[in-house]
Design an enzyme around this catalytic site. Structure first.
Site, PDB file in Angstrom:
ATOM      1  N   LYS A  28       3.433  -6.621  19.463  1.00 33.46           N
ATOM      2  CA  LYS A  28       4.706  -6.964  20.157  1.00 33.46           C
ATOM      3  C   LYS A  28       3.976  -7.787  21.406  1.00 33.46           C
ATOM      4  O   LYS A  28       4.857  -8.710  21.715  1.00 33.46           O
ATOM      5  CB  LYS A  28       4.885  -5.807  20.745  1.00 33.46           C
ATOM      6  CG  LYS A  28       6.332  -5.751  21.705  1.00 33.46           C
ATOM      7  CD  LYS A  28       6.675  -4.444  22.133  1.00 33.46           C
ATOM      8  CE  LYS A  28       7.196  -3.592  20.922  1.00 33.46           C
ATOM      9  NZ  LYS A  28       7.846  -2.122  21.227  1.00 33.46           N
ATOM     10  N   ARG A  55       6.049  -0.413  27.103  1.00 35.39           N
ATOM     11  CA  ARG A  55       6.292   0.101  25.573  1.00 35.39           C
ATOM     12  C   ARG A  55       4.738  -0.233  25.112  1.00 35.39           C
ATOM     13  O   ARG A  55       3.741  -1.249  25.313  1.00 35.39           O
ATOM     14  CB  ARG A  55       7.117  -1.004  24.879  1.00 35.39           C
ATOM     15  CG  ARG A  55       8.510  -0.998  25.559  1.00 35.39           C
ATOM     16  CD  ARG A  55       9.125  -2.240  24.779  1.00 35.39           C
ATOM     17  NE  ARG A  55      10.618  -2.227  25.173  1.00 35.39           N
ATOM     18  CZ  ARG A  55      11.727  -1.884  24.471  1.00 35.39           C
ATOM     19  NH1 ARG A  55      11.475  -1.156  23.308  1.00 35.39           N
ATOM     20  NH2 ARG A  55      13.035  -1.909  24.904  1.00 35.39           N
ATOM     21  N   GLY A  88       8.144   3.561  15.882  1.00 34.65           N
ATOM     22  CA  GLY A  88       8.515   4.666  16.098  1.00 34.65           C
ATOM     23  C   GLY A  88       7.315   5.766  16.242  1.00 34.65           C
ATOM     24  O   GLY A  88       7.574   6.807  16.734  1.00 34.65           O
ATOM     25  N   MET A 116       4.586   5.509  18.327  1.00 36.83           N
ATOM     26  CA  MET A 116       4.038   5.756  19.651  1.00 36.83           C
ATOM     27  C   MET A 116       5.207   5.672  20.697  1.00 36.83           C
ATOM     28  O   MET A 116       6.337   5.752  20.251  1.00 36.83           O
ATOM     29  CB  MET A 116       2.908   4.823  19.861  1.00 36.83           C
ATOM     30  CG  MET A 116       1.686   4.765  19.136  1.00 36.83           C
ATOM     31  SD  MET A 116       0.657   3.599  19.323  1.00 36.83           S
ATOM     32  CE  MET A 116       1.269   2.249  18.667  1.00 36.83           C
ATOM     33  N   ARG A 144       9.430  -9.378  15.182  1.00 37.79           N
ATOM     34  CA  ARG A 144       8.156  -8.852  14.199  1.00 37.79           C
ATOM     35  C   ARG A 144       8.495  -9.186  12.672  1.00 37.79           C
ATOM     36  O   ARG A 144       9.526  -9.103  12.660  1.00 37.79           O
ATOM     37  CB  ARG A 144       7.694  -7.454  14.385  1.00 37.79           C
ATOM     38  CG  ARG A 144       8.709  -6.403  14.092  1.00 37.79           C
ATOM     39  CD  ARG A 144       8.244  -5.045  14.524  1.00 37.79           C
ATOM     40  NE  ARG A 144       9.441  -4.228  14.092  1.00 37.79           N
ATOM     41  CZ  ARG A 144       9.225  -2.875  14.815  1.00 37.79           C
ATOM     42  NH1 ARG A 144       8.259  -2.520  15.630  1.00 37.79           N
ATOM     43  NH2 ARG A 144      10.232  -2.154  14.577  1.00 37.79           N
ATOM     44  N   HIS A 146      15.791   5.234  12.947  1.00 35.85           N
ATOM     45  CA  HIS A 146      14.299   5.644  12.491  1.00 35.85           C
ATOM     46  C   HIS A 146      14.093   5.962  10.995  1.00 35.85           C
ATOM     47  O   HIS A 146      13.222   5.620  10.318  1.00 35.85           O
ATOM     48  CB  HIS A 146      13.851   6.974  13.367  1.00 35.85           C
ATOM     49  CG  HIS A 146      12.569   7.463  13.137  1.00 35.85           C
ATOM     50  ND1 HIS A 146      12.361   8.355  12.161  1.00 35.85           N
ATOM     51  CD2 HIS A 146      11.316   6.921  13.497  1.00 35.85           C
ATOM     52  CE1 HIS A 146      11.149   8.723  11.926  1.00 35.85           C
ATOM     53  NE2 HIS A 146      10.474   7.594  12.906  1.00 35.85           N
ATOM     54  N   SER A 169     -20.203   0.593 -14.599  1.00 28.90           N
ATOM     55  CA  SER A 169     -18.994   1.166 -13.993  1.00 28.90           C
ATOM     56  C   SER A 169     -19.063   2.121 -12.884  1.00 28.90           C
ATOM     57  O   SER A 169     -19.635   3.090 -13.074  1.00 28.90           O
ATOM     58  CB  SER A 169     -17.897   1.441 -15.151  1.00 28.90           C
ATOM     59  OG  SER A 169     -16.644   1.988 -14.514  1.00 28.90           O
ATOM     60  N   CYS A 205     -14.312   2.516 -11.573  1.00 29.74           N
ATOM     61  CA  CYS A 205     -13.026   3.250 -12.174  1.00 29.74           C
ATOM     62  C   CYS A 205     -12.793   4.326 -11.382  1.00 29.74           C
ATOM     63  O   CYS A 205     -11.957   5.215 -11.937  1.00 29.74           O
ATOM     64  CB  CYS A 205     -13.702   3.489 -13.587  1.00 29.74           C
ATOM     65  SG  CYS A 205     -15.056   4.532 -13.508  1.00 29.74           S
ATOM     66  N   TYR A 238     -13.937  -6.391 -12.503  1.00 33.82           N
ATOM     67  CA  TYR A 238     -12.819  -5.641 -12.722  1.00 33.82           C
ATOM     68  C   TYR A 238     -12.722  -4.475 -11.885  1.00 33.82           C
ATOM     69  O   TYR A 238     -13.795  -3.780 -11.432  1.00 33.82           O
ATOM     70  CB  TYR A 238     -12.642  -5.493 -14.122  1.00 33.82           C
ATOM     71  CG  TYR A 238     -13.421  -4.392 -14.645  1.00 33.82           C
ATOM     72  CD1 TYR A 238     -13.077  -2.793 -14.618  1.00 33.82           C
ATOM     73  CD2 TYR A 238     -14.497  -4.524 -15.248  1.00 33.82           C
ATOM     74  CE1 TYR A 238     -13.817  -2.053 -15.295  1.00 33.82           C
ATOM     75  CE2 TYR A 238     -15.433  -3.654 -15.932  1.00 33.82           C
ATOM     76  CZ  TYR A 238     -15.033  -2.211 -15.896  1.00 33.82           C
ATOM     77  OH  TYR A 238     -15.931  -1.466 -16.291  1.00 33.82           O
TER      78      TYR A 238
END
Length: 876
Positions: A23, A93, A102, A104, A337, A455, A765, A832, A852
C-alpha cells in the site's frame, strides 16, 4: 547513522515494496505520478519487526521519527492534529508487502475528540457529518485498539434507531449522532474503567501499535499460512490525511477494478456509495451502486477516475483494484494494487493483455497465481441438471464455481464439518475477516448482504472459492438455525447448491461434471510448457488417476505406490497368506496369486501414460498394516489358512513394531523376503513388454524405485534381484527394452551418502514426506496436534509437510543432488512427496536443478505453471 523508519509518500516509489509494504509503495508511486493522493507518510515494515524484537513496544527512536513526520504531514496539509482552528484528521492503515485484504486493522477519523468535533462541525457547517465521523472513530478505536467488539456498538445504534422508529443509518440526525457518541464513550468507560482518550497523539500511537499487533492476529496468521507469507516480513503502517465521503450528497466513496474480477471482461467494474466512508462499501452494510452510475452523480470525478484507471493499468501492466473518495465533488485516490481475481478472470485478463500488446507472455504467466488454477480443475454443475433445477433465489455472482453441501451458519461449524468429512455451504448475513478459516473449509459462501467488492467476494475470489453475495431475499434466523427465502424454510444441515458463476442458489444437491482444459486455459498452459524447464509428472496408483493426470498434461508418473494395489478383495487375502507363510515356497505360492493382478494394474498405468516414463515404487509399508485388526477378521483368516487362531495371534503380535515408520519396511522387506522383489519385477517387466508389443510406436522404459534405502549395499542387494529377474524376462521375450533402477531418497543418511548410492542408482526421487519427517523427528500423522502452537508462537510460518523446509530438508536435497551428479553426471533427479505440487517448493526444485517434480493429478496444471514461473524468476 540512525535507521530511517518513516517516509513521506513523495519519498518512496513502487520498488520499495519490501520496506514500505504494497500500500505504501503504491501510494508513493501514485503521488509521484501526480495523482490526487491525500498527503501522508509510511512507517516501514522494519519498524514492525523492531516492535516485535522489543517485546511488542514501539521504541523511542521510532516514536521520535513518527512525530517528526507528523510535523511534516501537518506542514504539507496546512492542518494540525488536535488543533481547534484547522484540525488534521488521519487514517491509520496496515500495508504488508503482499496483499492481505481484510486481514489486518484500519482506523479512520483519528484525531477526533470532544473539542475537535465541534470545530469540524463549524468549519463544515455540518454537525451531523462531524458527529458521524466521531462516533465511527470511537467505535473503530475501541474495537481495534482496545478490543471491545464492534457488534456491541452496533447494538447501541440499533437501540437508538428503534427508539427513533427508523431503519436506516442515513435517517439518523445530528442529535442522534451526538447521542451515539455519548453512549459509545459511556460504554467505553464502563468496560475499561477509563475515559476515551482525548489526546490525538496518544490516539495515534495506540492506533499504530494496534496495526503492528494485528500482523499477528489469528486471521492474519491463518492467511499467511494459507498463502505462504513469512511472519518475518511484518507490516508497514500508513498515516494519511483524511478525506471525507460522508460530508453530504456531493461526497462518496468506492472500490473499482480496471477489469471485471469475476469474468475478466475489459470494462471498468466497481461500486460506490454517496455520503459514506470507505468501510461502508466493503462491509456490505449498505447496498452500493455500480460504478457506471457515478457518471450521472459526479460526472467530473467520474471522468478523472476513468483517466486514472487507464494510467494505472498501463503503468503497473496489470488489472488494478482501487479505492477512492470524493469530497465535495473532488476525486482522491486512496489505494491501488494488483486486483484479486477469479481463475477464469485471471486467464482471460492475461491472454487479453498479451493480445492487446500490453504485456509479454512471460508477464502474463507471472500474473496468475498457480494455486488459483485449482478452482478450474474440479467439477462444475452439469448443464442438464441445472436446466431441470429452479433457483430458490439469486444473488450477485461474486466468485465463480459450484458448491453443494449442508447449510452451516458459522465459521466454527464449517471447520468442524470439514474435519468430519462433510461438505458445507457457509451462509452468513455478511462475512467478516474472522470468518476466513470457515470460508476456506466450505464448498461455497452465501451472504445476505454485501456487493461484488464486499469482504466475502474479495476473499472468496482470492482463495478460488465459490461465492454468491447480496442475496437480500433471504430472511436470516441464525440463532434459531434456519433461514427463509420466498416463504420456504431451510434448516441447518439441509443441502443447498450455490452457483458462483450465475448467482443462483438451489434448494437441492446438483450433479457436477468434470473440468476440462480448453480455451484461454489451454492457450495459457501452452505458454507455460514452452517456458518451463522442469518436467511435471504425477503420483498415480490407478489407471484412472494416471489417465486424469495425462489429460492435465502430466509427462509421466513419478510415483506409483504398489502397496495401494494390495488392499482390494482377493489381493488382501493373498497378501495376508504371504505374510503368515512359514516357508519361502508358501510365500511364493501366495505371491503368484498377486502377480497377475499387479501386472494388469501396471499395464493400465503404461497404457494411460502412452509411452511416458512410469516410476514404480516397490512395497514400502510394514507388513502388519496388511493384517486383520478385529478378532472376527483374525478368526476368519486363521480358518482360511487352516491354522489355530492362537498361532495367528502370535504371528500378528510378533510383527507388531513399536515404531513401524522406522521399522521393517521398504528395502528391508525385499532383503528379508527377496521373493517379493522378484514378484514385483515380474509384474513390472511383463506388463511393460505386453504394452510395448501392443504399441510398438511407444518407447516404454520402466523405472523401478527401491524405497527407504540408507546404504549402497542395500540397494545393490535388491538391484541384483531385480536385474536377474528382468534381464531373463527381456531375453526370453526377445524384445529390445531398457529399464532403470533407482531409489527414493527419504532417509538423511541416504542424502549424505548420495555419491556412494549413485554407484548403483540410475535416478533419485526425493520422498520429501518421509525425508521431512525423519529430518525434523516429527510424525506427519501426529504433528497436527501440536504444530498449531508453533504457528501461534511464530516458531513456524507454515506446515513443513505442506511447504518444503528449504533450510534443513532442502540442504539435504542439495547435498544429495550434488553427490549424485558427482558420481553419475547424467543421474535423473526428481521429487515425489506432497511438496511436488507446492509452488514455493517448486521454486526450490528449479534452483537446485532437479529434472522433474511429481504431484497428485489435480495439481499437475498448478505445477506446470509454477515451474514456468520458477524458470522466469531464476533464469534457468
Amino acid at each position: 547513522m540512525t535507521k530511517k523508519y518513516t517516509y513521506l509518500f513523495r519519498e518512496g516509489n513502487e520498488h520499495m515494496r519490501e520496506l514500505l509494504g504494497g500500500k505504501g509503495a503504491n501510494l508513493a508511486e501514485m503521488s509521484n505520478l501526480g495523482m490526487p493522493v491525500p498527503y501522508g507518510f509510511t512507517i516501514t515494515t522494519e519498524a514492525c519487526t523492531q516492535y516485535y524484537q522489543d517485546n511488542e513496544c514501539i521504541n523511542d527512536e521510532i516514536k521520535a521519527q513518527i512525530f517528526e513526520y507528523l510535523d511534516k504531514l501537518e506542514a504539507q496539509s496546512g492542518k494540525k492534529l488536535g488543533d481547534t482552528n484547522n484540525p488534521l484528521l488521519v487514517s491509520v492503515r496496515s500495508g504488508a508487502r503482499a496483499s492481505m485484504p481484510g486481514m489486518m486493522d484500519t482506523i479512520l477519523n483519528l484525531g477526533m475528540n470532544d473539542t475537535v468535533v465541534e470545530t469540524v462541525a463549524k468549519l463544515t457547517d455540518n454537525p451531523r457529518f462531524a458527529y458521524d465521523s466521531y462516533r465511527r472513530f470511537v467505535q473503530m478505536y475501541s474495537d481495534v485498539v482496545m478490543g471491545l467488539n464492534k457488534s456491541r456498538f452496533e447494538k447501541i445504534i440499533d437501540d437508538v434507531k428503534a427508539t427513533r422508529g427508523i431503519e436506516s443509518d442515513l435517517d439518523l440526525t445530528a442529535d442522534d449522532m451526538k447521542e451515539l457518541v455519548v453512549r459509545f464513550k459511556q460504554f467505553y468507560n464502563e468496560q475499561l474503567h477509563t475515559d476515551f482518550p482525548q489526546d490525538p497523539k496518544e490516539q495515534l500511537m495506540g492506533a499504530i501499535e494496534a496495526v503492528f499487533r494485528s500482523w499477528n492476529n489469528e486471521r492474519a496468521i491463518y492467511y499467511r499460512r494459507m498463502n505462504n507469507i513469512p511472519s518475518s516480513w511484518g507490516t508497514a503502517v500508513n498515516v494519511q490525511m483524511m478525506v471525507f465521503g460522508n460530508m453530504g450528497n456531493d461526497c462518496g466513496t468506492g472500490v473499482a477494478f480496471t477489469r471485471n474480477p469475476s469474468t475478466g471482461e475489459k470494462k471498468l467494474y466497481g461500486e460506490f456509495l454517496m455520503n459514506a466512508q470507505g468501510e461502508d462499501v466493503v462491509a456490505g452494510i449498505r447496498t452500493p451502486q455500480t460504478i457506471d452510475h457515478l457518471k450521472e452523480v459526479a460526472p467530473q470525478a467520474y471522468d478523472k477516475f476513468l483517466e486514472i484507471c487507464d494510467t494505472l493499468e498501463k503503468h503497473y501492466r496489470n488489472m488494478q483494484d482501487m479505492e477512492f473518495t470524493i469530497e465535495k465533488g473532488q476525486l482522491f485516490m486512496l489505494q491501488t494494487r494488483n486486483g484479486k481475481r477469479t481463475a477464469q478472470a485471471a486467464l482471460k485478463i492475461a491472454t487479453d493483455m498479451v493480445d492487446e500488446g500490453a504485456i509479454t507472455t512471460d508477464e502474463a504467466l507471472m500474473m496468475v497465481e498457480p494455486q488459483q488454477l485449482d478452482s478450474l480443475l474440479h467439477p462444475m454443475f452439469d448443464p442438464d441438471a441445472l436446466k431441470a433445477a429452479t433457483p430458490i433465489t439469486t444473488g450477485l455472482p461474486a466468485s465463480p464455481g459450484a458448491g453443494s453441501g449442508e447449510i452451516v451458519f458459522s465459521a466454527e461449524e464449517a471447520i468442524q464439518a470439514k474435519e468430519e468429512g462433510r461438505k458445507v455451504i457457509l451462509v452468513r448475513l455478511e462475512t467478516s475477516p474472522e470468518d476466513i478459516e470457515g470460508m476456506s473449509a466450505s464448498e461455497a459462501i452465501l451472504t445476505v448482504r454485501g456487493g461484488m467488492t464486499s469482504h466475502a467476494a474479495v476473499v472468496a475470489r482470492g482463495m478460488g472459492a465459490c461465492c454468491v453475495a447480496g442475496c437480500s431475499a433471504i430472511e436470516m434466523h441464525e440463532e434459531e438455525g434456519y433461514f427463509v427465502v420466498n416463504g420456504q424454510r431451510f434448516n441447518r444441515g439441509d443441502v443447498i447448491s450455490v452457483d458462483g458463476s450465475t448467482g443462483n442458489v438451489y434448494g437441492q444437491a446438483i450433479k457436477s461434471v468434470p473440468a476440462a482444459i480448453t480455451g484461454d486455459f489451454e492457450r495459457f498452459m501452452e505458454w507455460a510448457d514452452q517456458r518451463r524447464t522442469l518436467q511435471v509428472r504425477t503420483n498415480a496408483d490407478t489407471p484412472r488417476d494416471a489417465k486424469q493426470a495425462y489429460e492435465f498434461g502430466a509427462q509421466g508418473i513419478g510415483l506409483t505406490r504398489t502397496e495401494h494395489m494390495f488392499f482390494e478383495g482377493d489381493r488382501i487375502k493373498a497378501m495376508r497368506e504371504m505374510i503368515v507363510s512359514k516357508t519361502t515356497e508358501q510365500r511364493r505360492a501366495a505371491l503368484a496369486k498377486i502377480e497377475p493382478m499387479q501386472r494388469k494394474d501396471f499395464e493400465g498405468l503404461y497404457e494411460a501414460m502412452q509411452g511416458q516414463p512410469v516410476t514404480i515404487r516397490y512395497l514400502d509399508p510394514p507388513l502388519h498394516e496388511f493384517l486383520p485388526k478385529t478378532d472376527e477378521e483374525i478368526a476368519e483368516l486363521a480358518d482360511e489358512m487352516k491354522m489355530p487362531k492362537e498361532e495367528l495371534d502370535a504371528v500378528i503380535a510378533n510383527l507388531h513394531e513399536f515404531n513401524p515408520m522406522l521399522g521393517h519396511r521398504g528395502v528391508r522387506l525385499a532383503i528379508t523376503f527377496p521373493e517379493i522383489a522378484e514378484m514385483q519385477t515380474l509384474a513390472v517387466i511383463t506388463a511393460a513388454i505386453n504394452v510395448q508389443n501392443r504399441h510398438p510406436e511407444w518407447n516404454i522404459e520402466p523405472e523401478i524405485m527401491i524405497p527407504l534405502v540408507g546404504s549402497v549395499h542395500e540397494l545393490k542387494f535388491v538391484k541384483n534381484i531385480v536385474s536377474k529377474t528382468a534381464d531373463k524376462l527381456i531375453k526370453d521375450s526377445n524384445v529390445d527394452m531398457k529399464y532403470h533402477v533407482g531409489t527414493m531418497i527419504e532417509i538423511p543418511r541416504a542424502a549424505l551418502l548420495a555419491d556412494e548410492i549413485a554407484q548403483e542408482a540410475e535416478f533419485f526421487s526425493f520422498g520429501t514426506n518421509d525425508l521431512t519427517q525423519m529430518t525434523f523427528g516429527f510424525s506427519r500423522d501426529d504433528a497436527g496436534s501440536f504444530l498449531s502452537d508453533y504457528y501461534d508462537d511464530n516458531i513456524f510460518d507454515s506446515d513443513p509437510f505442506a511447504h518444503l523446509d528449504t533450510k534443513g530438508v532442502g540442504k539435504l536435497i542439495q547435498i544429495a543432488a550434488q553427490g549424485g551428479r558427482k558420481t553419475r553426471p547424467d543421474i535423473k533427479l526428481g521429487i515425489c512427496g506432497e511438496h511436488g505440487g507446492d509452488p514455493a517448493s517448486i521454486d526450490f526444485c528449479q534452483q537446485v536443478g532437479l529434472n522433474y517434480v511429481s504431484c497428485s493429478p489435480y495439481r499437475v496444471p498448478i505445477a506446470r505453471l509454477a515451474a514456468a514461473q520458477a524458470a522466469i524468476k531464476f533464469g534457468k
